[in-house]
Write an enzyme that holds these catalytic residues in place. Sequence first.
Site, PDB file in Angstrom:
ATOM      1  CE1 TYR A  41       6.977  -7.422   2.158  1.00  0.00           C
ATOM      2  CE2 TYR A  41       7.123  -5.214   3.090  1.00  0.00           C
ATOM      3  CZ  TYR A  41       6.451  -6.400   2.944  1.00  0.00           C
ATOM      4  OH  TYR A  41       5.243  -6.577   3.571  1.00  0.00           O
ATOM      5  NE  ARG A  44       5.692  -0.792   1.060  1.00  0.00           N
ATOM      6  CZ  ARG A  44       5.205  -1.346   2.177  1.00  0.00           C
ATOM      7  NH1 ARG A  44       4.989  -2.648   2.221  1.00  0.00           N
ATOM      8  NH2 ARG A  44       4.953  -0.621   3.226  1.00  0.00           N
ATOM      9  CG  HIS A 100       3.139  -2.975  11.851  1.00  0.00           C
ATOM     10  ND1 HIS A 100       2.082  -2.253  11.375  1.00  0.00           N
ATOM     11  CD2 HIS A 100       2.667  -3.703  12.903  1.00  0.00           C
ATOM     12  CE1 HIS A 100       0.998  -2.537  12.092  1.00  0.00           C
ATOM     13  NE2 HIS A 100       1.325  -3.399  13.028  1.00  0.00           N
ATOM     14  CB  CYS A 142      18.416 -14.941  10.038  1.00  0.00           C
ATOM     15  SG  CYS A 142      18.599 -16.721   9.729  1.00  0.00           S
ATOM     16  CG  LEU A 161      -6.908  13.661   3.452  1.00  0.00           C
ATOM     17  CD1 LEU A 161      -6.252  15.017   3.578  1.00  0.00           C
ATOM     18  CD2 LEU A 161      -6.324  12.902   2.265  1.00  0.00           C
TER      19      LEU A 161
END
Length: 222
Positions: free
Chosen positions: A52, A55, A103, A111, A196
């Site tokens: 993470y 990202r 999400h 926490c 797409l």
Amino acid sequence: MRITVLTGAGISAESGLATFRASDGLWENHRIEDIATPEALERDPALVHDFYNMRRQKAAEVQPNAAHRALAKLAGAHDLTLITQNVDDLHERGGSPDVIHMHGALNSALCGSCDARWQAPKLMRPEDRCPACGACATRPDIVWFGEVPYHMERIWQALDEAELFAAIGTSGNVYPAAGFAQHSARSGVECIELNLEESANSRDFSRRIPGPASRTVPEWVE
Ligand code: BV8
């Protein structure tokens, strides 16, 4: 018009953020389904935080594209509910005023002990402590596989009340998001897909607009 939009990784692809499919669902030879879980955080917190952190760093380096900006414009002309599966902040930076992150979000930290949330630092580490309760139980504020997505009440209501539902840049593999078109269609809502390529649930849509989001979304919003 009341419009509900769901976006996925495909809307951020042309900004330079990898989609889950493009990377074959892999990261450093780990299946993302094996990293994006509470068990993974237990088993190897450094690996999950690195995933993470990388990202979060990448999302901060890229810019929103014409598709993000077109949805911000749509919000100015219609009663739009924007739901995203994405954890980046490109919708916000593209001007969307109200984004439902079902999400979670890379820029939020949570926490695991007292449920406090705060602005995530650039790098999160396993030894970080919660600023509210001091527990060593910090985690990215992300909904992992097996966890309940955020804001579901508001989402179901927006899906039932919409006059139009559009899914943009999602492969339709992950539930409950992948079931939203079917849910809306059952309430008589027109469903269109801007993607797409064919997705796993293209059959749930009465209309498909194929092509890259940075072209198809501005044209559709026009
Ligand atoms: C839950 C955060 C209970 C992490 C993510 C068996 C059957 C059915 C369901 C299940 C099952 N076993 C387990 C489940 C449940 C599970 C699930 O669905 N598993 C899947 C693998 C089968 N789901 C859960 O656990 C969820 N929780 O079910 O709780 C519940 C249910 C209902 C109500 C209350 C409680 C929680 C899942 C959340 C996981 N977290 N993200 C992170 O980001 O690190 S999932 C993650 O992958 C995304 O958020 C997204 O949801 C999902 C798929 O990603 P996409 O966005 O679709 O991206 P993808 O790469 O796949 O596709 C990109 C698309 O864009 C492609 O189609 C491509 O063609 C297109 N594209 C590419 N470039 C462009 C483009 N389109 C336009 N323009 C372009 N330029």
